[in-house]
Design a protein around this motif. Sequence first.
Motif, PDB file in Angstrom:
ATOM      1  N   ARG A 161       0.765  -1.348  -0.031  1.00  0.00           N
ATOM      2  CA  ARG A 161       0.088  -0.091   0.087  1.00  0.00           C
ATOM      3  C   ARG A 161       0.983   1.318  -0.070  1.00  0.00           C
ATOM      4  NH1 ARG A 161      -4.042  -2.623   3.938  1.00  0.00           N
ATOM      5  NH2 ARG A 161      -5.304  -3.649   2.728  1.00  0.00           N
ATOM      6  N   LYS A 162       1.882   1.227   0.908  1.00  0.00           N
ATOM      7  CA  LYS A 162       2.540   2.295   0.707  1.00  0.00           C
ATOM      8  C   LYS A 162       3.361   2.350  -0.628  1.00  0.00           C
ATOM      9  CE  LYS A 162       5.729   4.851   3.688  1.00  0.00           C
ATOM     10  NZ  LYS A 162       6.313   4.997   5.240  1.00  0.00           N
ATOM     11  N   LYS A 211       1.075   4.304  -2.980  1.00  0.00           N
ATOM     12  CA  LYS A 211       0.907   5.769  -2.488  1.00  0.00           C
ATOM     13  C   LYS A 211       2.023   6.491  -2.834  1.00  0.00           C
ATOM     14  CE  LYS A 211      -0.568   8.383   1.358  1.00  0.00           C
ATOM     15  NZ  LYS A 211      -0.873   8.216   2.948  1.00  0.00           N
ATOM     16  N   ASP A 212       3.086   6.065  -2.339  1.00  0.00           N
ATOM     17  CA  ASP A 212       4.522   6.932  -2.119  1.00  0.00           C
ATOM     18  C   ASP A 212       5.594   6.579  -3.242  1.00  0.00           C
ATOM     19  OD1 ASP A 212       3.162   8.510  -0.299  1.00  0.00           O
ATOM     20  OD2 ASP A 212       4.011   7.075   1.419  1.00  0.00           O
TER      21      ASP A 212
END
Length: 79
Positions: free
Chosen positions: A30-31, A34-35
């Motif tokens: 997920r990170k 996102k990033d």
Amino acid sequence: MIKKISNFWFKRKTDNLTKIPLFIMMFNWRKFQKDGKNGSCLLYALYPDIAKDAFLREKLQECVDYIRDNYDMETFTKI
């Protein structure tokens, strides 16, 4: 007594000390979505000497960067 129990548990978990983990690397999907690459992978060194070794940390980071650059990370999210 606690030390005996801990050693017994450690021997059971490491298959009688034949499979001892030196470090654990965790990937956060997920990170990563996102990033991007920055901060999406965490390295947990189980021994202080490994955690302090700058050369080893650099090589492990290169390994992680190579995997993220050359493999489809979505395939690691499926069994």
